[in-house]
Scaffold this motif. Structure first.
Motif, mmCIF file in Angstrom:
data_model
loop_
_atom_site.group_PDB
_atom_site.id
_atom_site.type_symbol
_atom_site.label_atom_id
_atom_site.label_comp_id
_atom_site.label_asym_id
_atom_site.label_seq_id
_atom_site.Cartn_x
_atom_site.Cartn_y
_atom_site.Cartn_z
ATOM 1 N N GLU A 50 0.861 -1.176 0.000
ATOM 2 C CA GLU A 50 0.000 0.000 0.000
ATOM 3 C C GLU A 50 0.899 1.227 0.000
ATOM 4 O O GLU A 50 1.680 1.451 0.922
ATOM 5 C CB GLU A 50 -0.909 -0.013 1.236
ATOM 6 C CG GLU A 50 -2.104 0.889 1.090
ATOM 7 C CD GLU A 50 -3.176 0.604 2.132
ATOM 8 O OE1 GLU A 50 -4.352 0.870 1.842
ATOM 9 O OE2 GLU A 50 -2.823 0.140 3.224
ATOM 10 N N LEU A 51 0.799 2.016 -1.066
ATOM 11 C CA LEU A 51 1.638 3.192 -1.227
ATOM 12 C C LEU A 51 0.792 4.447 -1.314
ATOM 13 O O LEU A 51 -0.395 4.411 -1.672
ATOM 14 C CB LEU A 51 2.477 3.099 -2.509
ATOM 15 C CG LEU A 51 3.518 1.991 -2.655
ATOM 16 C CD1 LEU A 51 4.245 2.164 -3.992
ATOM 17 C CD2 LEU A 51 4.515 2.027 -1.513
ATOM 18 N N LEU A 52 1.422 5.571 -0.998
ATOM 19 C CA LEU A 52 0.852 6.876 -1.303
ATOM 20 C C LEU A 52 1.959 7.733 -1.898
ATOM 21 O O LEU A 52 3.149 7.419 -1.783
ATOM 22 C CB LEU A 52 0.235 7.531 -0.061
ATOM 23 C CG LEU A 52 1.094 7.801 1.184
ATOM 24 C CD1 LEU A 52 2.048 8.985 1.018
ATOM 25 C CD2 LEU A 52 0.210 8.037 2.410
ATOM 26 N N PRO B 205 7.224 8.449 -3.481
ATOM 27 C CA PRO B 205 6.325 7.338 -3.134
ATOM 28 C C PRO B 205 6.744 6.773 -1.780
ATOM 29 O O PRO B 205 7.925 6.556 -1.522
ATOM 30 C CB PRO B 205 6.574 6.329 -4.263
ATOM 31 C CG PRO B 205 7.975 6.607 -4.724
ATOM 32 C CD PRO B 205 8.275 8.042 -4.440
ATOM 33 N N LEU B 206 5.763 6.535 -0.924
ATOM 34 C CA LEU B 206 6.050 6.031 0.422
ATOM 35 C C LEU B 206 5.051 4.944 0.803
ATOM 36 O O LEU B 206 3.852 5.046 0.498
ATOM 37 C CB LEU B 206 5.953 7.157 1.462
ATOM 38 C CG LEU B 206 6.938 8.324 1.339
ATOM 39 C CD1 LEU B 206 6.555 9.429 2.308
ATOM 40 C CD2 LEU B 206 8.362 7.862 1.587
ATOM 41 N N GLY B 207 5.545 3.935 1.501
ATOM 42 C CA GLY B 207 4.636 3.010 2.145
ATOM 43 C C GLY B 207 3.983 3.694 3.333
ATOM 44 O O GLY B 207 4.540 4.644 3.897
ATOM 45 N N PHE B 208 2.805 3.230 3.714
ATOM 46 C CA PHE B 208 2.146 3.863 4.862
ATOM 47 C C PHE B 208 1.285 2.849 5.601
ATOM 48 O O PHE B 208 0.908 1.802 5.078
ATOM 49 C CB PHE B 208 1.306 5.063 4.420
ATOM 50 C CG PHE B 208 0.028 4.713 3.686
ATOM 51 C CD1 PHE B 208 -1.196 4.697 4.329
ATOM 52 C CD2 PHE B 208 0.059 4.401 2.327
ATOM 53 C CE1 PHE B 208 -2.366 4.382 3.654
ATOM 54 C CE2 PHE B 208 -1.107 4.082 1.639
ATOM 55 C CZ PHE B 208 -2.327 4.077 2.312
ATOM 56 N N LEU B 209 1.005 3.196 6.852
ATOM 57 C CA LEU B 209 0.045 2.467 7.663
ATOM 58 C C LEU B 209 -0.983 3.472 8.159
ATOM 59 O O LEU B 209 -0.835 4.676 7.929
ATOM 60 C CB LEU B 209 0.737 1.748 8.832
ATOM 61 C CG LEU B 209 1.681 0.613 8.416
ATOM 62 C CD1 LEU B 209 3.096 1.139 8.234
ATOM 63 C CD2 LEU B 209 1.675 -0.516 9.440
ATOM 64 N N ARG B 210 -1.985 3.007 8.845
ATOM 65 C CA ARG B 210 -3.037 3.916 9.286
ATOM 66 C C ARG B 210 -3.174 3.917 10.803
ATOM 67 O O ARG B 210 -3.043 2.882 11.453
ATOM 68 C CB ARG B 210 -4.378 3.528 8.669
ATOM 69 C CG ARG B 210 -4.484 3.781 7.175
ATOM 70 C CD ARG B 210 -5.884 3.467 6.684
ATOM 71 N NE ARG B 210 -6.051 3.756 5.264
ATOM 72 C CZ ARG B 210 -5.722 2.956 4.274
ATOM 73 N NH1 ARG B 210 -5.198 1.766 4.560
ATOM 74 N NH2 ARG B 210 -5.903 3.301 3.028
#
Length: 296
Positions: free
Chosen positions: A30-32, A48-53
Motif C-alpha cells: 500500500e503506497l501513497l 512514493p512512500l509506504g504507509f500504515l493507518r
C-alpha cells in the motif's frame, strides 16, 4: 537524474497510471505519493512512500532505510507542513505532524509489529526515526464558482485552521495551568498547524496585493480608499503572523519547537483571531458583490 530519482519517477508514473497500484518490489504494498515543498528551493517534490493507518489517518515513516540522516522530504515538511497526499482513489491536502515522545514510541511499536523491516532500519541508526501523521485539512466547499467562490473557499480554510490552532493553544494553556507553571508547551501538533496557517495566509495576502486588488481598483477607482485600508490591515496581520512564527522558532526542545512561551503565545493567537476575523468579514462584505457583478 540519479538512478534513485529515476526509479522514484518511474514508480510515481506507474502509480498515477494505475490508480495507485505498482509492480516490482512494491507489488501488493500500500503506497501513497507525498508532495512536499522544498525547504530551500520552494519547489514541489513528490516521493512514493509506504504507509500504515492510525484510525483514518495515514502514517509515514522517515526511515531512509536506516541512514543516519533524515530523508529530504522530512526536512521539507518541518519547514512547510502543508503537503499533498495522493492515494489510488483520491488526492487531498494535509498537515504533516510528526509524533513526539511516548506517542511516537507507541506508534512506532505498532508499525514494527505490522512491518518488522522498520525495526531493522531503527537498529541501523542512532537517530530516532520519525513517524509522521498526515492530517487531512479542513476542505472549505466552494459555494459558488469563479473568483468569488475561491475567495470564500480560502477564507473558510483560514478560519478553520486558525480555529484549530486556537484549540491546540488553549489545550496547552489548560495543561500548563494544571501544572501550575503558566507555560504553554508548543508541541509539534501546534507548531505544524500554526505554520501551515501562517504560510497559507501569507501566500493569500501576497496574491491579493499583487493581482486581485490592482485589477479591481482599476475597474472600480472609487474603491481606492477601501484598498488602502485593506493594505494597512494586511501589514498589521503580517506583523502578528511574524510574531507567531518567531514564537514557534524560539529556543526550546531539540525539535526546534519553542517551550515555556507562556501566556504570550495564546494571547498572540487570540489577537490574530480577532484581527483576521474582522478583516475577512470586511473583505467579503465589500468584495463579493463586486466580484459577482463582474461575473468573475
Amino acid at each position: 537524474m540519479s538512478s534513485f530519482n529515476e526509479f522514484n519517477q518511474n514508480v510515481i508514473a506507474e502509480f498515477r497510471a494505475n490508480a495507485g497500484k505498482v509492480g516490482g518490489p512494491f507489488e501488493g504494498a500500500e503506497l501513497l505519493l507525498l508532495t512536499t515543498t522544498g525547504a530551500r528551493s520552494g519547489t514541489p517534490h513528490t516521493v512514493p512512500l509506504g504507509f500504515l493507518r492510525d484510525g483514518g489517518t495515514p502514517l509515514v515513516v522517515a526511515s531512509a532505510a536506516g541512514a543516519d540522516r533524515h530523508p529530504a522530504w522530512y526536512h521539507n515538511l518541518l519547514a512547510r507542513p502543508l503537503v499533498q497526499v495522493e492515494t489510488g482513489t483520491e488526492e487531498y491536502e494535509a498537515v504533516a505532524v510528526p509524533a513526539a515522545g511516548a506517542r511516537r514510541d507507541e506508534l512506532f511499536a505498532q508499525i514494527v509489529a505490522a512491518e518488522p523491516g522498520y525495526g531493522e532500519y531503527q537498529g541501523r541508526t542512532a537517530r530516532v526515526i520519525p513517524v509522521v501523521a498526515l492530517q487531512r485539512t479542513h476542505e472549505a466547499p466552494e459555494e459558488e464558482g469563479g473568483i468569488a467562490g475561491k475567495l470564500l473557499s480560502v477564507h473558510g480554510w483560514l478560519r478553520a485552521q486558525l480555529a484549530h490552532v486556537r484549540e491546540l493553544a488553549a489545550d496547552g494553556a489548560r495543561e500548563a495551568g494544571a501544572r501550575g507553571d503558566g507555560a504553554v508547551s508548543l508541541g509539534l501538533q501546534l507548531r505544524q498547524h500554526c505554520l501551515a496557517f501562517c504560510h497559507t495566509l501569507e501566500f493569500h495576502h501576497r496574491s491579493e496585493d499583487a493581482g486581485l486588488f490592482p485589477y479591481l481598483e482599476q475597474q472600480h477607482p472609487h474603491m481606492r480608499e477601501f484598498f488602502r485600508r485593506v493594505d494597512a490591515e494586511h501589514r498589521v496581520i503580517a506583523r502578528l503572523q511574524e510574531e507567531l512564527v518567531r514564537a514557534l522558532d524560539a529556543p526550546g526542545s531539540g525539535s526546534g519547537v519553542g517551550e515555556g512561551v507562556g501566556e504570550a503565545f495564546s494571547e498572540r493567537v487570540e489577537r490574530m483571531s480577532r484581527e483576521l476575523e474582522g478583516h475577512l468579514d470586511r473583505e467579503e462584505a465589500q468584495l463579493l458583490p463586486v466580484l459577482r457583478a463582474l461575473g468573475a
